[in-house]
Write an enzyme that holds these catalytic residues in place. Structure first.
Site, PDB file in Angstrom:
ATOM      1  N   TYR A  14       0.866  -1.184   0.000  1.00  0.00           N
ATOM      2  CA  TYR A  14       0.000   0.000   0.000  1.00  0.00           C
ATOM      3  C   TYR A  14       0.895   1.223   0.000  1.00  0.00           C
ATOM      4  O   TYR A  14       1.831   1.326   0.795  1.00  0.00           O
ATOM      5  CB  TYR A  14      -0.887  -0.013   1.251  1.00  0.00           C
ATOM      6  CG  TYR A  14      -1.744   1.215   1.412  1.00  0.00           C
ATOM      7  CD1 TYR A  14      -2.892   1.398   0.637  1.00  0.00           C
ATOM      8  CD2 TYR A  14      -1.426   2.187   2.354  1.00  0.00           C
ATOM      9  CE1 TYR A  14      -3.690   2.525   0.800  1.00  0.00           C
ATOM     10  CE2 TYR A  14      -2.227   3.318   2.527  1.00  0.00           C
ATOM     11  CZ  TYR A  14      -3.347   3.479   1.742  1.00  0.00           C
ATOM     12  OH  TYR A  14      -4.138   4.587   1.901  1.00  0.00           O
ATOM     13  N   ASP A  58       9.423   2.509  -0.660  1.00  0.00           N
ATOM     14  CA  ASP A  58       8.437   3.221   0.146  1.00  0.00           C
ATOM     15  C   ASP A  58       8.726   2.885   1.611  1.00  0.00           C
ATOM     16  O   ASP A  58       8.316   1.843   2.114  1.00  0.00           O
ATOM     17  CB  ASP A  58       7.025   2.788  -0.259  1.00  0.00           C
ATOM     18  CG  ASP A  58       5.968   3.505   0.571  1.00  0.00           C
ATOM     19  OD1 ASP A  58       6.334   4.229   1.530  1.00  0.00           O
ATOM     20  OD2 ASP A  58       4.776   3.339   0.275  1.00  0.00           O
ATOM     21  N   LYS A 108       5.216   9.345   8.522  1.00  0.00           N
ATOM     22  CA  LYS A 108       5.031   8.867   9.898  1.00  0.00           C
ATOM     23  C   LYS A 108       6.098   9.398  10.860  1.00  0.00           C
ATOM     24  O   LYS A 108       5.990  10.511  11.326  1.00  0.00           O
ATOM     25  CB  LYS A 108       4.922   7.350   9.933  1.00  0.00           C
ATOM     26  CG  LYS A 108       3.771   6.848   9.020  1.00  0.00           C
ATOM     27  CD  LYS A 108       3.245   5.507   9.374  1.00  0.00           C
ATOM     28  CE  LYS A 108       2.306   4.939   8.330  1.00  0.00           C
ATOM     29  NZ  LYS A 108       0.908   5.281   8.507  1.00  0.00           N
TER      30      LYS A 108
HETATM   31  N1  HOZ Z   1      -2.758   3.539   6.258  1.00  0.00           N
HETATM   32  C1  HOZ Z   1      -2.707   3.266   7.663  1.00  0.00           C
HETATM   33  C2  HOZ Z   1      -2.420   1.864   7.953  1.00  0.00           C
HETATM   34  N2  HOZ Z   1      -1.422   1.237   7.226  1.00  0.00           N
HETATM   35  C3  HOZ Z   1      -3.972   3.610   8.371  1.00  0.00           C
HETATM   36  C4  HOZ Z   1      -3.977   5.004   8.715  1.00  0.00           C
HETATM   37  C5  HOZ Z   1      -5.023   5.439   9.710  1.00  0.00           C
HETATM   38  O1  HOZ Z   1      -6.165   5.003   9.679  1.00  0.00           O
HETATM   39  O2  HOZ Z   1      -4.675   6.272  10.505  1.00  0.00           O
END
Ligand code: HOZ
Length: 427
Positions: free
Chosen positions: A144, A239, A267
């Protein structure tokens, strides 16, 4: 545990926010429990609006590597608030953060700040296309890379969790140049290069996959991708939105000693504030406007508060000791869970990379999306519910990870294992 206030707050949210959440995984679509609405957090602990206290193993999906509200980050943010919080113009902190990224991430020579991982990855793809003058790129099933159109094909995270088919709203044209390979399968990548030898601009990969649960790369996989990119003249994009400053201070590329051309970050680099970044070889990065012709921009890019937060976070990590601690806690947790699996002969397996871990409800081994998706979601649901009732917050999806922070203690890890023993013994 009482969840009356949480229930009411979520009901109210659903009236004005689609699904009641601003990011789909948070809607608990994979489990039968209702979402918890939080009020405050400190260290390893988080409290909901009913006053229930939990030990948090989501850690904001990774950024809170030092636990919630570390003093160094808070005081840097407070100091910047006194000076202004959005200039839409250059500030010194953005240069310091870019310098720090280029010093810590081995393959980074220049860096561009953005506001999210999604922005970083979509910009990295555009940059790779502009640099190579090619259109297609390869991504992996179950990886992802945020929610931009071309990258959402065969995606993990919320797309996998909610089994969203075909991604309505994305035109066939938007994904026409997205080629899908199988994670940990170099043969599937070579086949795509051989089918389109002159057309592939880039490979984008999570070097340690974290959006189909935690799936580390097989031996030689990342080097194989590097070699294929060199052979066919494509750009390699790691990534590292999750892995960056998590797998090690230099990310997964340092851990595996494989250098990409471009790295995307998010992050941890924002210390809990909305920051993304893409960084790479100067020759490629200088294709970005205004130095070059590939356009990319943002009013809140390089936001001074977010930059100071990220800088304070990386400065703390550079002092040392964090990775040894969180990796050891991760290993302790893995051992404990494996002990439970053996004790009750459960059809489960644990994948771990340092402080990031997933308990899969399938015998495994889990090496790609095919094997991850064999997981028993009903069993995961019971595990999730049992752990939440006992005061442990874990990701509400089989296809996400648990994140250990430096604020966690051995006692907290042991209490997690004891709770998991109780829950899993009843499955
Ligand atoms: N894309 C995030 C998990 N891999 C989730 C992000 C969220 O809901 O804060």
């Amino acid at each position: 545990m009482e969840h009356v206030n949480s229930h009411n707050a979520f009901a109210e949210a659903k009236q004005c926010i689609p699904g009641g959440v601003n990011s789909p995984v948070r809607a608990f679509g994979n489990v039968s429990v209702e979402p918890i609405v939080y009020d405050h957090a400190k260290g390893s602990r988080i409290w909901d609006v009913d006053g229930n206290e939990y030990i948090d193993f989501i850690s904001s999906w990774g950024p809170m590597i030092l636990g919630h509200r570390p003093e160094a980050v808070e005081s840097a943010v407070r100091a910047q608030l006194e000076k202004g919080y959005s200039f839409g113009a250059p500030c010194v902190a953005e240069t310091k953060l870019a310098e720090t990224v280029c010093r810590l991430i081995p393959s980074a020579e220049k860096a561009r700040m953005v506001s999210s991982g999604t922005e970083a990855t979509m910009s990295a793809i555009r940059l790779a296309r502009g640099y190579t003058h090619r259109d297609k790129f390869i991504k992996f099933e179950g990886n992802y890379h945020g929610h931009s159109d071309a990258l959402l094909a065969a995606a993990g995270s919320g797309v996998a969790t909610l089994s969203i088919p075909g991604n309505p709203g994305i035109t066939p044209g938007a994904v026409a140049d997205t080629l899908i390979a199988r994670y940990n399968d170099l043969g599937s990548v070579r086949a795509l290069f051989e089918a389109y030898p002159e057309d592939v601009a880039a490979i984008i990969v999570e070097p340690i996959a974290g959006n189909m649960g935690c799936v580390p790369p097989a031996e030689g996989f990342l080097q194989g991708l590097r070699d294929l990119c060199d052979e066919f003249g494509a750009v390699l994009i790691f990534d590292e939105v999750i892995n960056g400053f998590r797998a090690s201070l230099g990310g997964a590329q340092q851990l595996y000693n494989v250098m990409p051309d471009i790295t995307t970050l998010g992050k941890i680099i924002g210390g809990g504030f909305p920051v993304g970044c893409f960084a790479g070889r100067a020759e490629i990065m200088d294709c970005l406007a205004p130095a070059g012709q590939v356009y990319q921009a943002g009013t809140l890019s390089g936001n001074p508060v977010a930059m100071e937060a990220g800088l304070a976070m990386l400065t703390e990590l550079e002092k040392g000791g964090v990775y040894e601690k969180i990796d050891a806690l991760g290993a302790r947790l893995e051992d404990g869970l494996n002990g439970i699996i053996a004790k009750y002969s459960l059809p489960c397996c644990v994948n771990r990379s340092g402080s990031v871990l997933t308990l899969f409800f399938t015998e495994g081994p889990v090496t790609d999306w095919d094997s991850a998706s064999k997981s028993n979601i009903q069993m995961f649901d019971k595990y999730f519910e049992g752990m939440t009732e006992r005061g442990f917050i874990i990701a509400p999806s089989q296809y996400e990870c648990l994140f250990v922070s430096a604020a966690h203690t051995e006692e907290e890890i042991d209490s997690f294992i004891a709770a998991a023993d109780e829950v899993l013994s009843q499955l």
